[in-house]
Motif scaffolding. Structure first.
Motif: not given
Lengths: 227, 311
Positions: A115, A118-121, A172-173, B137, B268-273
């Motif tokens: 997380d 990988d997840r910018p936010f 970003w979220l 989500e 992969r997704h930039p917000r939620w695994s």
């Protein structure tokens, strides 16, 4: 008890501190009671994650509002509430992170590491939290004495970057509806903009002081008083 | 001092348990105010009326997993036209008038037609289909939908051989729905073979009753192996085309929401695994299954396709 707002007694300031302390605890109490009463909706973990995060941001903006408010109102004692507010920012940020690590991920360190990378936010939110740690650790008189006022202040200026990261984290979220992050971004822009503007005024004021007479120029040390 | 003992409550005054348990529903329904209450009394706005029971037959395609709470299914919704908070749609969707309602089935078909909602209820026998629902989500539910296969409707309009895709356009009324956030009306799309798959459902009900507005009344799509946003709500147009239709979330953020959007823990997704999900009502996350657990039925649709490319 001196009730004059402009120049309150120590007892009055203590009373204000108690009030602010209790107010800062209310959102947390509300979430704890809501959790126990099962009144946080269908996805309570999401609710407390969001709420703790948003309260961190709100308290951070309130903390950053102390200096401008103090300057605009002339109520210099407001400064004496700032340390407590700042420590509440840290407490809510810590709770926010703990909820994520524990209730959301159940300490699945693989998933957590992914997380953060990988997840910018999450990257930017985590960075903001890490940067808060030294500020919380030095939010005491002992640390100020040890570091010296100037170094302490330089360190604590990182709160501006932290605030920007925190707003970006929220921005970003969200999936599509940026109205709330936009609101916080606007407030932050005003709070930082005022500081920039005042700094610029101060610079101009310094420059506007007429130069000393020619024959004295070399020998004189210029001392321009700060306000 | 005289202490008066309060009179016992008459048995006739005790609310029956069945009604007591529905008190919140009662309050929320009366929440629209006395005016709506009076109108309801006179049978005026059909949209404000409570949902009605539907006759259904069980389906072999249902899962046996325990159902999500009805309050969660009807109270925790993504229907952005009615607000972006999960509780907004249940608060606001009653403003949508559900009758008259027609659905135009058009485009590359032999017999284009406009169906009235009452005709649609008779296209095929209604079945109860208990499906897993996986939101992008990273939360999920188990929902007892009531509906019929989309294929049954498409058969009636006779798709042309040249038709390759199906586009869904949903109801949009700026007077009662929000104006920005994403491009309205919301559109979605499927490949024709996906649309004809026996799992693909046109739902008209949930929990044995007609759909409440927030769940996409009066008619919505349910594609259980895709992320929830593919299942368009409150449909007004079904159009067969030979080009891949533009879809609402894909237009908004193409890198996040692909045309296919099959549930896939690997992508992969930039917000939620997408590797795990939280079943609503449970504390710990569970691993997400490929195609939301429907791989056996649908994997063959995507044979030879790189699902990381066609996400």
């Amino acid at each position: 008890m001196n009730l004059s707002l402009r120049n309150p007694s120590t007892a009055t300031i203590t009373a204000f501190k108690v009030i602010v302390f209790v107010l800062c605890l209310l959102p947390a109490a509300n979430l704890v009671l809501g959790w126990q009463a099962d009144a946080l909706g269908a996805n309570p973990i999401e609710t407390i994650t969001r709420a703790s995060g948003e309260w961190t941001l709100r308290l951070l903006l309130i903390t950053l509002a102390v200096t401008p408010l103090r300057r605009l109102s002339g109520l210099h004692w407001l400064l004496r509430l700032r340390r407590m507010l700042g420590l509440f920012v840290f407490a809510y940020a810590f709770a926010h992170l703990a909820i994520y690590l524990w209730l959301d991920q159940f300490f699945d360190w693989n998933a957590i590491a992914l997380d953060i990378l990988d997840r910018p936010f999450i990257t930017v939110g985590f960075t903001a939290f890490v940067l808060l740690i030294p500020l919380a650790a030095t939010s005491n008189s002992f640390a100020i004495r040890r570091l010296g006022g100037r170094r302490w202040q330089a360190l604590h200026r990182s709160v501006y970057a932290i605030a920007i990261f925190a707003v970006v984290h929220f921005w970003w979220l969200v999936k599509a509806d940026i109205s709330r992050p936009l609101l916080y971004a606007t407030i932050l822009a005003v709070l930082l903009g005022l500081r920039g503007w005042w700094r610029e005024l101060e610079r101009r004021r310094q420059l506007s002081v007429p130069p000393p007479a020619k024959h004295l120029e070399k020998k004189m040390i210029r001392l321009v008083p700060r306000q | 001092m005289l202490i008066k003992k309060p009179a016992d409550i008459l048995p006739s005054e005790i609310t029956p348990q069945r009604l007591f348990e529905r008190r919140r529903e009662f309050i929320s329904r009366s929440g629209t105010g006395l005016l709506a209450g009076a109108a309801l009394w006179h049978g005026l706005p059909s949209s404000a009326r409570a949902t009605t029971k539907l006759q259904t037959a069980p389906s072999a395609l249902s899962t046996t997993e325990p159902l999500s709470d009805r309050d969660a299914v009807t109270g925790y919704n993504n229907f952005y036209e009615f607000g972006t908070d999960k509780a907004d749609p249940a608060r606001n969707a009653h403003k949508m008038a559900l009758r008259p309602w027609t659905v135009s089935v058009e485009g590359m078909v032999g017999k284009p037609r406009r169906f009235d909602i009452d005709e649609l209820l008779r296209v095929a026998p209604l079945e109860e289909r208990i499906y897993r629902l996986r939101c992008v989500e990273a939360w999920s539910m188990v929902v007892p939908w009531v509906g019929f296969p989309l294929a049954a409707l498409l058969k009636q309009v006779e798709p042309l051989g040249s038709a390759k895709y199906v586009e869904f356009v949903t109801h949009y009324d700026p007077r009662i729905m929000i104006r920005d956030v994403i491009d309205w009306p919301y559109t979605e799309g499927l490949r024709l073979d996906e649309a004809l798959h026996p799992l693909t459902l046109l739902a008209v009900g949930v929990y044995g009753e007609t759909l409440p507005g927030q769940n996409g009344a009066p008619l919505r799509l349910v594609v259980p192996w895709k992320y929830g946003f593919k299942s368009a709500k409150s449909i007004v147009t079904i159009r067969l085309t030979d080009k891949e239709p533009a879809t609402a979330w894909n237009k908004f953020a193409p890198s996040e929401y692909g045309f296919y959007s099959n549930v896939n823990p690997e992508v992969r997704h930039p917000r939620w695994s997408q590797a795990t999900e939280r079943r609503i009502g449970e504390l710990r996350k569970r691993p997400t299954q490929m195609f939301n657990g429907y791989a056996e039925q649908v994997a063959s649709l995507y044979q030879g396709m790189d699902l990381k490319k066609f996400y």
